[in-house]
Design an enzyme around this catalytic site. Structure first.
Site, PDB file in Angstrom:
ATOM      1  N   HIS A 136      80.122  55.359  41.295  1.00  0.00           N
ATOM      2  CA  HIS A 136      80.587  54.062  41.808  1.00  0.00           C
ATOM      3  C   HIS A 136      80.312  52.991  40.773  1.00  0.00           C
ATOM      4  CE1 HIS A 136      81.174  50.656  44.548  1.00  0.00           C
ATOM      5  NE2 HIS A 136      81.842  51.508  45.276  1.00  0.00           N
TER       6      HIS A 136
ATOM      7  N   ASP B 154      84.060  58.050  49.776  1.00  0.00           N
ATOM      8  CA  ASP B 154      85.203  58.972  49.841  1.00  0.00           C
ATOM      9  C   ASP B 154      84.806  60.437  49.874  1.00  0.00           C
ATOM     10  OD1 ASP B 154      86.540  56.567  47.719  1.00  0.00           O
ATOM     11  OD2 ASP B 154      87.332  57.004  49.715  1.00  0.00           O
TER      12      ASP B 154
HETATM   13  C1  SDX Z   1      86.015  53.322  45.832  1.00  0.00           C
HETATM   14  O1  SDX Z   1      84.558  49.086  43.855  1.00  0.00           O
HETATM   15  C2  SDX Z   1      84.451  49.477  45.082  1.00  0.00           C
HETATM   16  O2  SDX Z   1      83.710  48.932  45.879  1.00  0.00           O
HETATM   17  C3  SDX Z   1      85.359  50.637  45.451  1.00  0.00           C
HETATM   18  C4  SDX Z   1      85.119  51.233  46.839  1.00  0.00           C
HETATM   19  C5  SDX Z   1      85.491  50.268  47.928  1.00  0.00           C
HETATM   20  O3  SDX Z   1      84.985  50.414  49.056  1.00  0.00           O
HETATM   21  O4  SDX Z   1      86.399  49.428  47.677  1.00  0.00           O
HETATM   22  O5  SDX Z   1      83.760  51.601  46.987  1.00  0.00           O
HETATM   23  C6  SDX Z   1      85.993  52.476  47.047  1.00  0.00           C
HETATM   24  O6  SDX Z   1      86.862  53.155  45.003  1.00  0.00           O
HETATM   25  C7  SDX Z   1      84.903  54.327  45.640  1.00  0.00           C
HETATM   26  C8  SDX Z   1      85.059  55.116  44.308  1.00  0.00           C
HETATM   27  C9  SDX Z   1      86.123  56.195  44.588  1.00  0.00           C
HETATM   28  N1  SDX Z   1      86.453  56.891  43.300  1.00  0.00           N
HETATM   29  C10 SDX Z   1      86.045  58.134  43.061  1.00  0.00           C
HETATM   30  O7  SDX Z   1      85.268  58.762  43.787  1.00  0.00           O
HETATM   31  C11 SDX Z   1      86.629  58.739  41.787  1.00  0.00           C
HETATM   32  C12 SDX Z   1      85.503  59.453  41.019  1.00  0.00           C
HETATM   33  N2  SDX Z   1      84.576  58.420  40.529  1.00  0.00           N
HETATM   34  C13 SDX Z   1      84.761  57.976  39.143  1.00  0.00           C
HETATM   35  O8  SDX Z   1      86.139  57.851  38.798  1.00  0.00           O
HETATM   36  C14 SDX Z   1      83.886  56.780  38.844  1.00  0.00           C
HETATM   37  O9  SDX Z   1      82.653  57.019  39.375  1.00  0.00           O
HETATM   38  C15 SDX Z   1      84.297  55.379  39.211  1.00  0.00           C
HETATM   39  C16 SDX Z   1      85.663  55.049  38.761  1.00  0.00           C
HETATM   40  C17 SDX Z   1      84.199  55.194  40.689  1.00  0.00           C
HETATM   41  C18 SDX Z   1      83.313  54.484  38.501  1.00  0.00           C
HETATM   42  O10 SDX Z   1      83.489  54.773  37.143  1.00  0.00           O
HETATM   43  P1  SDX Z   1      82.551  54.123  36.076  1.00  0.00           P
HETATM   44  O11 SDX Z   1      82.631  52.633  36.202  1.00  0.00           O
HETATM   45  O12 SDX Z   1      82.794  54.712  34.741  1.00  0.00           O
HETATM   46  O13 SDX Z   1      81.132  54.565  36.594  1.00  0.00           O
HETATM   47  P2  SDX Z   1      79.837  54.444  35.791  1.00  0.00           P
HETATM   48  O14 SDX Z   1      79.919  53.344  34.775  1.00  0.00           O
HETATM   49  O15 SDX Z   1      78.718  54.413  36.768  1.00  0.00           O
HETATM   50  O16 SDX Z   1      79.785  55.853  34.991  1.00  0.00           O
HETATM   51  C19 SDX Z   1      78.609  56.181  34.319  1.00  0.00           C
HETATM   52  C20 SDX Z   1      78.918  57.466  33.589  1.00  0.00           C
HETATM   53  C21 SDX Z   1      80.158  57.393  32.728  1.00  0.00           C
HETATM   54  O17 SDX Z   1      79.929  58.287  31.633  1.00  0.00           O
HETATM   55  P3  SDX Z   1      79.460  57.603  30.220  1.00  0.00           P
HETATM   56  O18 SDX Z   1      80.581  56.667  29.817  1.00  0.00           O
HETATM   57  O19 SDX Z   1      78.158  56.888  30.475  1.00  0.00           O
HETATM   58  O20 SDX Z   1      79.332  58.798  29.296  1.00  0.00           O
HETATM   59  O21 SDX Z   1      79.143  58.536  34.527  1.00  0.00           O
HETATM   60  C22 SDX Z   1      80.445  59.062  34.317  1.00  0.00           C
HETATM   61  C23 SDX Z   1      81.230  58.013  33.572  1.00  0.00           C
HETATM   62  O22 SDX Z   1      82.237  58.649  32.809  1.00  0.00           O
HETATM   63  N3  SDX Z   1      80.999  59.299  35.647  1.00  0.00           N
HETATM   64  C24 SDX Z   1      81.306  60.482  36.147  1.00  0.00           C
HETATM   65  C25 SDX Z   1      81.770  60.235  37.444  1.00  0.00           C
HETATM   66  N4  SDX Z   1      81.747  58.929  37.691  1.00  0.00           N
HETATM   67  C26 SDX Z   1      81.258  58.343  36.570  1.00  0.00           C
HETATM   68  N5  SDX Z   1      81.220  61.731  35.629  1.00  0.00           N
HETATM   69  C27 SDX Z   1      81.652  62.729  36.438  1.00  0.00           C
HETATM   70  N6  SDX Z   1      82.119  62.584  37.722  1.00  0.00           N
HETATM   71  C28 SDX Z   1      82.198  61.340  38.232  1.00  0.00           C
HETATM   72  N7  SDX Z   1      82.648  61.182  39.458  1.00  0.00           N
END
Ligand code: SDX
Length: 393
Positions: free
Chosen positions: A270, A328
């Site tokens: 998130h 989700d």
């Molecule tokens: C919603 O914003 C909101 O409030 C949204 C929401 C709402 O109620 O409106 O909460 C609803 O959108 C929830 C999120 C739903 N999406 C997913 O579940 C899709 C899977 N999640 C990822 O796409 C991701 O976690 C995001 C898009 C949600 C967040 O991405 P970020 O901003 O990159 O997250 P982060 O900065 O915390 O990531 C830290 C690291 C990164 O790697 P590095 O760049 O540090 O090497 O963790 C990695 C990310 O690439 N990472 C993941 C991951 N999520 C983040 N690696 C593997 N699996 C994942 N799910």
């Protein structure tokens, strides 16, 4: 209350905003709506009461709630001519495509609630959108499966009305199970608002130009559709189906950690929560309750989800990145058990989030200092250069 950023929104100051509606503490895993914790609202309140709280800032008295619920009930029908919009889509159109189109088209039918400068019209638009979204979502579903539209009834509560409009057919009345209706209502509540997420920011940006409320909400629906946002509930269930059995979980966890692999664990991670998403905790409890009621507690997807959560949370990569299940992760399992196809998961998210979008839309319009939103950019392109004729390129 000090105005604090719970996290760096990653925008320049022109795209940030003050708000009094929802507060998230990502490190604590806390979500408050007008100060009330989401777990207490999910357990003790119900969706329309939470709608009142988000819209007006306080929990309603019994009389206020009665009047509000009656107002919403009286707006659940659509203008009959809007039926033609649904029929203009291909049968296999994604229900989110239909929702974007039909909600945007509402601005062509409800002129008496599009003048954003009139507070009364803003309030009417708010009630219309909250009231009509279940009908629009249900009819998008019915259209996609070739069944006749089922009209809302005034003797049913909000969640029961939606379930009946989705699952009743002329040949057989759908008997609403109160436990399923309560679970549906809780899902609505858990998705109601979430501070300045991508789709809410889209609605705020659209409304800052003076666009009418229906067009602004249609923009929010379009943004929510993406798999990184509201589309994650559908993507998560498809991921659980692809994993299939618990013995394949390590393979997918390795893929999620591989920077060269675009695969991400859907329903994990998130932008703000670096702890458990409190909504996921409630959703997990609800999944156990609903699947047990339906006699499918041994659903393989639930088993895979629970084992995947356990293995991911024990993995140093996820611990270091502070990745936890989000709203989700379990919602799709519940919705599928209720009988919804995966294509209806995000429309249900959009239906639920409408009150959050519209509350933030109203809050922004009440700000006399409102200026059109225009996030600043950091220009990284070419410096000035002269045009080159094509023969000299
Ligand atoms: C919603 O914003 C909101 O409030 C949204 C929401 C709402 O109620 O409106 O909460 C609803 O959108 C929830 C999120 C739903 N999406 C997913 O579940 C899709 C899977 N999640 C990822 O796409 C991701 O976690 C995001 C898009 C949600 C967040 O991405 P970020 O901003 O990159 O997250 P982060 O900065 O915390 O990531 C830290 C690291 C990164 O790697 P590095 O760049 O540090 O090497 O963790 C990695 C990310 O690439 N990472 C993941 C991951 N999520 C983040 N690696 C593997 N699996 C994942 N799910």
């Amino acid at each position: 209350q000090a105005k604090v950023f719970t996290y760096d929104p990653g925008f320049t100051s022109t795209a940030s905003c003050d708000s009094t509606i929802t507060f998230i503490d990502g490190n604590k895993g806390e979500l408050l709506h007008r100060g009330y914790p989401i777990d207490q609202l999910a357990e003790k309140s119900h969706y329309l009461e939470v709608c009142y709280l988000l819209l007006y800032g306080e929990l309603p008295s019994a009389k206020e709630l009665e009047v509000f619920e009656q107002t919403i009930t009286n707006h659940t029908m659509l203008h009959e001519q809007m039926v033609n919009f649904f029929r203009g889509f291909r049968r296999d159109a994604h229900p989110m495509a239909i929702m974007v189109g039909v909600v945007g088209a509402m601005s062509a039918f409800y002129h008496d609630s599009t003048d954003i400068n009139d507070p009364r019209q803003r309030e009417i638009a708010s009630h219309r959108l909250i009231a009509k979204m279940p009908t629009i979502a249900a009819w998008a579903y019915k259209y996609s499966i070739g069944q006749p539209f089922v009209y809302p009834r005034n003797d049913l509560d909000y969640a029961s009305n939606f379930l009946r409009m989705c699952f009743s057919v002329p040949a057989e009345e759908y008997e609403v199970n109160p436990i399923l209706s309560r679970a549906m209502d809780r899902i609505f509540t858990l998705h109601a608002d979430h501070e300045q997420n991508a789709s809410t920011s889209t609605v705020r940006l659209a409304s800052s130009s003076g666009a009418n409320p229906f067009a602004c909400i249609a923009a929010g629906i379009a943004c929510l559709w993406g798999p990184a946002h509201g589309g994650a509930n559908q993507a998560c269930l498809e991921m659980l189906e692809e994993i299939g059995t618990v013995d394949r979980i390590p393979e997918f966890i390795d893929r999620a950690k591989d920077k060269n692999d675009p695969f991400r664990l859907m329903g994990f991670g998130h932008r703000v929560y670096k702890n458990f998403d409190p909504r996921a905790t409630v959703m997990k409890q609800s999944a156990d309750e609903v699947l047990e009621l339906l006699g499918v507690e041994d659903n393989p997807k639930l088993q895979v989800a629970k084992e995947l959560e356990k293995e991911a949370l024990n993995d140093p990569y996820f611990a270091e990145k502070k990745l936890f299940p989000n709203v989700d992760f379990y919602s799709g399992i519940i919705l599928e058990a209720m009988g919804f196809p995966t294509s209806m998961f995000t429309p249900i998210f959009a239906l639920s989030r409408t009150v959050g979008w519209i509350s933030q839309w109203k809050e922004q319009l009440d700000d006399p200092q409102l200026k059109i939103g225009r996030p600043r950019q950091l220009y990284m392109g070419e410096t000035r250069r002269d045009y080159v004729e094509i023969e000299n390129r």
